[in-house]
Design a protein around this motif. Structure first.
Motif, PDB file in Angstrom:
ATOM      1  N   ALA A   1       0.837  -1.202   0.000  1.00  0.00           N
ATOM      2  CA  ALA A   1       0.000   0.000   0.000  1.00  0.00           C
ATOM      3  C   ALA A   1       0.870   1.249   0.000  1.00  0.00           C
ATOM      4  O   ALA A   1       1.859   1.332   0.733  1.00  0.00           O
ATOM      5  CB  ALA A   1      -0.915   0.010   1.214  1.00  0.00           C
TER       6      ALA A   1
ATOM      7  N   THR B   1      -1.279  -0.977  -4.097  1.00  0.00           N
ATOM      8  CA  THR B   1      -2.515  -0.201  -4.086  1.00  0.00           C
ATOM      9  C   THR B   1      -2.167   1.227  -3.707  1.00  0.00           C
ATOM     10  O   THR B   1      -1.673   1.481  -2.607  1.00  0.00           O
ATOM     11  CB  THR B   1      -3.535  -0.781  -3.092  1.00  0.00           C
TER      12      THR B   1
ATOM     13  N   SER C   1      -8.711   4.746  -5.122  1.00  0.00           N
ATOM     14  CA  SER C   1      -7.564   3.838  -5.090  1.00  0.00           C
ATOM     15  C   SER C   1      -7.436   3.141  -6.433  1.00  0.00           C
ATOM     16  O   SER C   1      -8.417   2.977  -7.150  1.00  0.00           O
ATOM     17  CB  SER C   1      -7.742   2.765  -4.008  1.00  0.00           C
TER      18      SER C   1
ATOM     19  N   GLN D   1      -5.133  -0.323  -7.982  1.00  0.00           N
ATOM     20  CA  GLN D   1      -4.168  -1.393  -7.765  1.00  0.00           C
ATOM     21  C   GLN D   1      -3.420  -1.641  -9.064  1.00  0.00           C
ATOM     22  O   GLN D   1      -4.034  -1.763 -10.129  1.00  0.00           O
ATOM     23  CB  GLN D   1      -4.894  -2.654  -7.310  1.00  0.00           C
TER      24      GLN D   1
END
Length: 101
Positions: free
Chosen positions: A23, A45, A73, A75
């Motif tokens: 992340a 992400t 967001s 990914q």
């Protein structure tokens, strides 16, 4: 021949079975963390916590989140090993680096 095919299948399965997700938060006009060390095939992400739109775009085209609005967001999977410098195309002073092994 069957043994080789099975070995190749198991190798491909094990690479995907152990892929990790990392992340990165975009906040304060920075990527947090700005440097990541991952395995090739892992995903990242990116989440934008700023009011301004941002991207995370690798200079070598390894990945691109596209424009992310606040709270969005995206990914991405980093398939190739190596160093992948990235920046925000909206705010080019925002920089980061992914090292995939």
């Amino acid at each position: 021949m069957r043994r080789i095919t099975l070995a190749l299948a198991l190798t491909a399965f094990s690479q995907h079975a152990f892929a990790a997700d990392h992340a990165v938060e975009i906040k304060g006009m920075k990527f947090v963390p700005a440097a990541l060390e991952i395995a090739a095939g892992d995903t990242i992400t990116f989440t934008n916590a700023d009011a301004a739109p941002h991207t995370a775009t690798a200079g070598d085209a390894a990945f691109d989140t596209g424009r992310l609005k606040k709270g969005e967001s995206k990914q991405v999977t980093v398939a190739a090993a190596g160093d992948h410098d990235f920046k925000c195309l909206v705010h080019p002073m925002m920089k980061g680096k992914v090292t995939a092994k």
